[in-house]
Design a protein around this motif. Structure first.
Motif, PDB file in Angstrom:
ATOM      1  N   ILE A 462       0.839  -1.202   0.000  1.00  0.00           N
ATOM      2  CA  ILE A 462       0.000   0.000   0.000  1.00  0.00           C
ATOM      3  C   ILE A 462       0.874   1.252   0.000  1.00  0.00           C
ATOM      4  CG2 ILE A 462      -1.688   1.329   1.325  1.00  0.00           C
ATOM      5  CD1 ILE A 462      -2.736  -1.430   2.371  1.00  0.00           C
ATOM      6  N   VAL A 463       1.886   1.251   0.871  1.00  0.00           N
ATOM      7  CA  VAL A 463       2.801   2.397   0.935  1.00  0.00           C
ATOM      8  C   VAL A 463       3.472   2.618  -0.419  1.00  0.00           C
ATOM      9  CG1 VAL A 463       4.959   3.246   1.934  1.00  0.00           C
ATOM     10  CG2 VAL A 463       3.201   2.258   3.416  1.00  0.00           C
ATOM     11  N   GLY A 464       3.915   1.522  -1.049  1.00  0.00           N
ATOM     12  CA  GLY A 464       4.552   1.642  -2.357  1.00  0.00           C
ATOM     13  C   GLY A 464       3.642   2.274  -3.387  1.00  0.00           C
ATOM     14  N   ASP A 465       2.374   1.888  -3.401  1.00  0.00           N
ATOM     15  CA  ASP A 465       1.416   2.480  -4.339  1.00  0.00           C
ATOM     16  C   ASP A 465       1.205   3.967  -4.055  1.00  0.00           C
ATOM     17  OD1 ASP A 465       1.014   0.243  -5.879  1.00  0.00           O
ATOM     18  OD2 ASP A 465      -0.816  -0.395  -4.848  1.00  0.00           O
ATOM     19  N   LEU A 466       1.121   4.333  -2.781  1.00  0.00           N
ATOM     20  CA  LEU A 466       0.930   5.744  -2.429  1.00  0.00           C
ATOM     21  C   LEU A 466       2.127   6.580  -2.866  1.00  0.00           C
ATOM     22  CD1 LEU A 466      -0.639   5.401   1.146  1.00  0.00           C
ATOM     23  CD2 LEU A 466      -1.820   6.005  -0.967  1.00  0.00           C
ATOM     24  N   LEU A 467       3.323   6.084  -2.576  1.00  0.00           N
ATOM     25  CA  LEU A 467       4.528   6.827  -2.954  1.00  0.00           C
ATOM     26  C   LEU A 467       4.655   6.937  -4.473  1.00  0.00           C
ATOM     27  CD1 LEU A 467       7.103   5.362  -0.391  1.00  0.00           C
ATOM     28  CD2 LEU A 467       5.944   7.567  -0.284  1.00  0.00           C
ATOM     29  N   ARG A 468       4.272   5.875  -5.176  1.00  0.00           N
ATOM     30  CA  ARG A 468       4.355   5.869  -6.637  1.00  0.00           C
ATOM     31  C   ARG A 468       3.473   6.959  -7.242  1.00  0.00           C
ATOM     32  NH1 ARG A 468       2.990   1.147  -7.003  1.00  0.00           N
ATOM     33  NH2 ARG A 468       5.065   0.206  -6.870  1.00  0.00           N
ATOM     34  N   ASN A 469       2.421   7.335  -6.519  1.00  0.00           N
ATOM     35  CA  ASN A 469       1.488   8.337  -7.021  1.00  0.00           C
ATOM     36  C   ASN A 469       1.727   9.721  -6.418  1.00  0.00           C
ATOM     37  OD1 ASN A 469      -0.865   7.041  -8.797  1.00  0.00           O
ATOM     38  ND2 ASN A 469      -0.171   5.534  -7.302  1.00  0.00           N
ATOM     39  N   GLY A 470       2.915   9.910  -5.853  1.00  0.00           N
ATOM     40  CA  GLY A 470       3.309  11.241  -5.418  1.00  0.00           C
ATOM     41  C   GLY A 470       2.878  11.658  -4.030  1.00  0.00           C
ATOM     42  N   VAL A 471       2.342  10.729  -3.214  1.00  0.00           N
ATOM     43  CA  VAL A 471       2.009  11.082  -1.830  1.00  0.00           C
ATOM     44  C   VAL A 471       3.312  11.247  -1.058  1.00  0.00           C
ATOM     45  CG1 VAL A 471       0.868  10.346   0.285  1.00  0.00           C
ATOM     46  CG2 VAL A 471      -0.176   9.846  -1.942  1.00  0.00           C
ATOM     47  N   PRO A 472       3.551  12.373  -0.422  1.00  0.00           N
ATOM     48  CA  PRO A 472       4.812  12.583   0.295  1.00  0.00           C
ATOM     49  C   PRO A 472       4.955  11.605   1.469  1.00  0.00           C
ATOM     50  CG  PRO A 472       3.637  14.655  -0.029  1.00  0.00           C
ATOM     51  CD  PRO A 472       2.687  13.564  -0.377  1.00  0.00           C
ATOM     52  N   MET A 473       6.185  11.211   1.763  1.00  0.00           N
ATOM     53  CA  MET A 473       6.426  10.286   2.871  1.00  0.00           C
ATOM     54  C   MET A 473       5.919  10.840   4.195  1.00  0.00           C
ATOM     55  SD  MET A 473      10.136   8.518   2.329  1.00  0.00           S
ATOM     56  CE  MET A 473      10.568   7.664   0.795  1.00  0.00           C
ATOM     57  N   TYR A 520      -2.626   9.910   5.181  1.00  0.00           N
ATOM     58  CA  TYR A 520      -2.930   8.487   5.020  1.00  0.00           C
ATOM     59  C   TYR A 520      -2.430   7.712   6.245  1.00  0.00           C
ATOM     60  CZ  TYR A 520      -3.891   9.688   0.195  1.00  0.00           C
ATOM     61  OH  TYR A 520      -4.417  10.246  -0.934  1.00  0.00           O
ATOM     62  N   ILE A 521      -3.324   6.941   6.821  1.00  0.00           N
ATOM     63  CA  ILE A 521      -2.995   6.122   7.995  1.00  0.00           C
ATOM     64  C   ILE A 521      -3.268   4.658   7.669  1.00  0.00           C
ATOM     65  CG2 ILE A 521      -3.759   5.487  10.316  1.00  0.00           C
ATOM     66  CD1 ILE A 521      -1.957   7.898  10.356  1.00  0.00           C
ATOM     67  N   ILE A 522      -2.311   3.804   8.021  1.00  0.00           N
ATOM     68  CA  ILE A 522      -2.484   2.354   7.905  1.00  0.00           C
ATOM     69  C   ILE A 522      -2.289   1.767   9.299  1.00  0.00           C
ATOM     70  CG2 ILE A 522      -1.719   0.248   6.761  1.00  0.00           C
ATOM     71  CD1 ILE A 522      -0.361   2.121   4.660  1.00  0.00           C
ATOM     72  N   TYR A 523      -3.299   1.045   9.770  1.00  0.00           N
ATOM     73  CA  TYR A 523      -3.240   0.440  11.109  1.00  0.00           C
ATOM     74  C   TYR A 523      -3.267  -1.071  10.974  1.00  0.00           C
ATOM     75  CZ  TYR A 523      -4.480  -0.562  15.995  1.00  0.00           C
ATOM     76  OH  TYR A 523      -4.499  -1.029  17.284  1.00  0.00           O
ATOM     77  N   SER A 524      -2.140  -1.715  11.284  1.00  0.00           N
ATOM     78  CA  SER A 524      -2.023  -3.174  11.233  1.00  0.00           C
ATOM     79  C   SER A 524      -2.267  -3.745  12.623  1.00  0.00           C
ATOM     80  CB  SER A 524      -0.619  -3.559  10.740  1.00  0.00           C
ATOM     81  OG  SER A 524      -0.371  -4.925  10.934  1.00  0.00           O
ATOM     82  N   MET A 525      -3.396  -4.436  12.813  1.00  0.00           N
ATOM     83  CA  MET A 525      -3.709  -4.993  14.131  1.00  0.00           C
ATOM     84  C   MET A 525      -2.830  -6.190  14.482  1.00  0.00           C
ATOM     85  SD  MET A 525      -7.787  -4.667  14.800  1.00  0.00           S
ATOM     86  CE  MET A 525      -8.598  -3.074  14.847  1.00  0.00           C
ATOM     87  N   SER A 526      -2.334  -6.911  13.478  1.00  0.00           N
ATOM     88  CA  SER A 526      -1.320  -7.970  13.630  1.00  0.00           C
ATOM     89  C   SER A 526      -1.628  -8.963  14.742  1.00  0.00           C
ATOM     90  CB  SER A 526       0.063  -7.341  13.860  1.00  0.00           C
ATOM     91  OG  SER A 526       0.088  -6.474  14.968  1.00  0.00           O
ATOM     92  N   ASN A 527      -2.838  -9.475  14.734  1.00  0.00           N
ATOM     93  CA  ASN A 527      -3.209 -10.480  15.730  1.00  0.00           C
ATOM     94  C   ASN A 527      -4.184 -11.452  15.071  1.00  0.00           C
ATOM     95  OD1 ASN A 527      -4.143 -11.970  17.895  1.00  0.00           O
ATOM     96  ND2 ASN A 527      -4.096 -10.229  19.298  1.00  0.00           N
ATOM     97  N   SER A 528      -3.729 -12.686  14.843  1.00  0.00           N
ATOM     98  CA  SER A 528      -4.580 -13.634  14.126  1.00  0.00           C
ATOM     99  C   SER A 528      -5.366 -14.553  15.049  1.00  0.00           C
ATOM    100  CB  SER A 528      -3.724 -14.473  13.170  1.00  0.00           C
ATOM    101  OG  SER A 528      -2.696 -15.134  13.873  1.00  0.00           O
ATOM    102  N   ASN A 529      -5.045 -14.530  16.337  1.00  0.00           N
ATOM    103  CA  ASN A 529      -5.778 -15.391  17.272  1.00  0.00           C
ATOM    104  C   ASN A 529      -5.769 -14.786  18.664  1.00  0.00           C
ATOM    105  OD1 ASN A 529      -7.144 -17.391  18.542  1.00  0.00           O
ATOM    106  ND2 ASN A 529      -5.665 -19.014  18.132  1.00  0.00           N
ATOM    107  N   PRO A 530      -6.715 -13.889  18.970  1.00  0.00           N
ATOM    108  CA  PRO A 530      -6.738 -13.220  20.272  1.00  0.00           C
ATOM    109  C   PRO A 530      -6.816 -14.174  21.456  1.00  0.00           C
ATOM    110  CG  PRO A 530      -8.264 -12.183  18.755  1.00  0.00           C
ATOM    111  CD  PRO A 530      -7.798 -13.444  18.101  1.00  0.00           C
TER     112      PRO A 530
END
Length: 608
Positions: A462-473, A520-530
């Motif tokens: 997702i980050v790569g696509d955003l940067l490719r389209n000119g979204v600043p870091m 742009y915010i990306i939130y990875s919950m990173s929990n597959s089995n609570p």
């Protein structure tokens, strides 16, 4: 039990809990500590040494002995919980050095000796091992010593102790003087500023996400200083203090009026601001004798610990006209006391719908019931001014948090914007170009607990696509509840997007993101089995943490989560023995799942 007895017990309880947790941690098998991120082993270390003595207070080195300045640690597969400012023990056989993490990169750390450890952190620079080093979490009693000094000051002042007890138990009569309202903000901001000026003793400003909390603080402080007041600006973190000082300094544009007290690594956000003076210490007599500072109005920023004299020598002698406590909903009551004790009037600014302080639970001690802001908000609801217009969240982004946390009392200051439509995407077009401003991406991948390579790789795409389209870091923010996932994401960014993105993008925990915003915010919950984290479910299912994650974006908020996170909520709600706070969290997560715009991604061969 008296007020002082309970405070004393709270200080001891906090240290005892810390000591017990550390003891249990160090009794675990080494590999278990490594897996959980409390220990790092088999490390390569590059040492840097001082040329001579690091300060005039320590003797010059003799022979091949040298004082350690810093150590760069090289490691692979960094899963530790360590971050900048953490105290750690660097060891190798007979060598043992107490140091502080100054820099945290994808795979490397930079450790630095602080001034208290110079004499202990010395070795023969001509002969020492480079490989096989170990880092462990370190226990200390610094907080206990500082707060104990506060207790001792109260012990010698029974009248003020009685005043504090009445204030913190809801028996205080506040009141406001008549005054015209300033016109430097919107109506709710103007009311907050006015009441801060005319309160008899205190005022509470609730600032939901993006409602101009820092702007309001800056206006209050600059107006106070122009009338010759001395103001202490404090918060539980240096980041929050620095953000406030930046806003204040940008109002005044004169470094004589704004001072930050703290160490070098605690000043990241203000390093480039020419209108803020930085000092390690600022005792009152030093301030009065220094012509560099305004002797009329001045704003001094530091954590409350700086006022814990005589245990702390940083700010001896100060009593302020006003104390501004930012992020007060993240500040514990014991930590707030040193700040309260050093001000004639106290303005508490925060939002008890966002992150809570980390305090011992289940103690029965009233100092650990909640934050200072929530305690006062519950006791004095008539003394709260709600900032009610969000300048960050548009109509779409505000919908869910407004419903879940603010009883629909907040409105957006601007209309819906969709600058991301029709991006040219190579990796994740269905996500990046989705028409919704808020999007829950639901998957079924099974990953290790608190660390999801699948979500990390998707985030990097997702980050790569955003940067490719000119979204600043600088307009992209990535978050997760877990430090291990933060490093996993940085590793994926390094592999897929490049070193600059891995090192420059904001990639950190939710706690470090509170008070900040990005397009742009990306939130990875990173929990597959609570179900596997039964002893930390209250951390993961925190409604307040979810609120912070959902309210950082200005343009688009993407949440990536395993479906199991939400189906498990039903199990929690059916469990009558589950704590009330955990059941509340499960209810909020379930309602969020129902309200969110969802995109379900396909299952791979590695399904759980």
């Amino acid at each position: 039990m008296t007020f002082l007895d309970q405070l004393s017990a709270a200080i001891d309880i906090q240290q005892q809990r810390q000591d017990q947790e550390y003891k249990e941690l160090m009794e675990r098998p080494l590999q278990d500590r490594v897996n959980k991120g409390y220990t790092m082993t088999n490390l390569h270390a590059d040492f840097e040494f001082y040329d001579g003595a690091p300060s005039r207070w320590v003797p010059a080195p003799v022979g091949n002995k040298r004082y350690i300045s810093s150590v760069r640690i090289h490691c692979e597969n960094n899963m530790s919980r360590f971050r900048e400012g953490t105290q750690v023990r660097l060891s190798h056989g007979p060598y043992s050095f107490l140091m502080e993490i100054e820099q945290d990169d994808v795979n490397d750390f930079v450790l630095r000796s602080n001034s208290y450890e110079y004499q202990r952190n010395m070795l023969d620079a001509s002969c020492f091992p480079r490989d096989g080093w170990e880092i462990n979490a370190e226990n200390n009693n610094i907080t206990q010593k500082l707060l104990r000094a506060t207790w001792e000051n109260l012990y010698g002042n029974p009248d003020y102790c009685d005043h504090l007890e009445r204030f913190l138990s809801g028996q205080f009569r506040n009141g406001y003087r008549e005054s015209q309202s300033p016109t430097c903000g919107n109506p709710s901001q103007n009311e907050a500023i006015r009441k801060s000026f005319v309160c008899n003793y205190f005022h509470l400003i609730q600032g939901p996400p993006g409602t101009g909390k820092t702007f309001t603080i800056a206006k209050i402080v600059s107006l106070l200083m122009k009338s010759g007041k001395k103001v202490f600006v404090t918060a539980p973190t240096h980041t929050a203090i620095n953000n406030c000082l930046n806003a204040i300094a940008n109002e005044l544009k004169d470094k004589r009026f704004v001072v930050k007290v703290g160490e070098r690594h605690q000043a990241d956000e203000i390093v480039g601001n020419p209108h803020v003076t930085r000092k390690k210490t600022l005792k009152l007599y030093e301030y009065k004798q220094n012509p560099e500072f305004s002797q009329e109005g001045v704003a001094v920023g530091a954590t409350p610990f700086a006022l814990c004299s005589p245990a702390s020598k940083k700010m001896e002698g100060w009593i302020f006209d006003y104390v501004i406590v930012d992020e007060a909903a993240q500040m514990s009551i014991p930590l707030a006391l040193p700040a309260i004790m050093h001000g004639h009037r106290i303005i508490f600014v925060g939002d008890h719908q966002q992150l809570d302080p980390i305090v011992p639970s289940g103690t029965g001690n009233r100092f650990f019931d909640c934050s200072i802001f929530k305690r006062l908000a519950d006791l004095y609801p008539q003394d709260i001014t709600l900032l009610d217009k969000s300048y960050r969240l548009n109509d779409s982004l505000i919908r869910i948090p407004n419903r879940l946390f603010y009883d629909n009392r907040i409105s957006a200051a601007h209309e819906l914007a969709r600058p991301y439509v029709s991006f040219d995407c190579a990796a994740a077009p269905q996500i990046v170009n989705h028409e919704a401003n808020e999007l829950l991406v639901v998957h079924h991948e099974f990953d290790s607990l608190g660390r999801s390579p699948y979500e990390a790789n998707l985030t990097a795409d997702i980050v790569g696509d955003l940067l490719r389209n000119g979204v600043p870091m600088e307009e992209i923010g990535v978050m997760s509840p877990y430090r291990a996932q933060i490093r996993e994401i940085r590793r994926a960014l390094l592999e897929k997007v490049g070193m600059e993105a891995a090192q420059t993008l904001f990639v950190d925990t939710v706690e470090r993101m509170q008070g900040q915003e990005r397009d742009y915010i990306i939130y990875s919950m990173s929990n597959s089995n609570p179900a596997e984290i039964e002893d930390h479910l209250d951390f993961f299912y925190s409604p307040n943490r979810l609120n912070v994650a959902l309210t950082r974006a200005r343009v688009k908020c993407l949440v990536i989560a395993n479906e199991k996170i939400f189906t498990f909520c039903d199990e929690l709600l059916q469990d009558k023995t589950a704590p009330a706070a955990l059941r509340r969290g499960a209810e909020v997560f379930r309602e969020y799942f129902a309200l969110a715009t969802r995109l379900e991604v396909a299952v791979t061969d590695e399904e759980w």
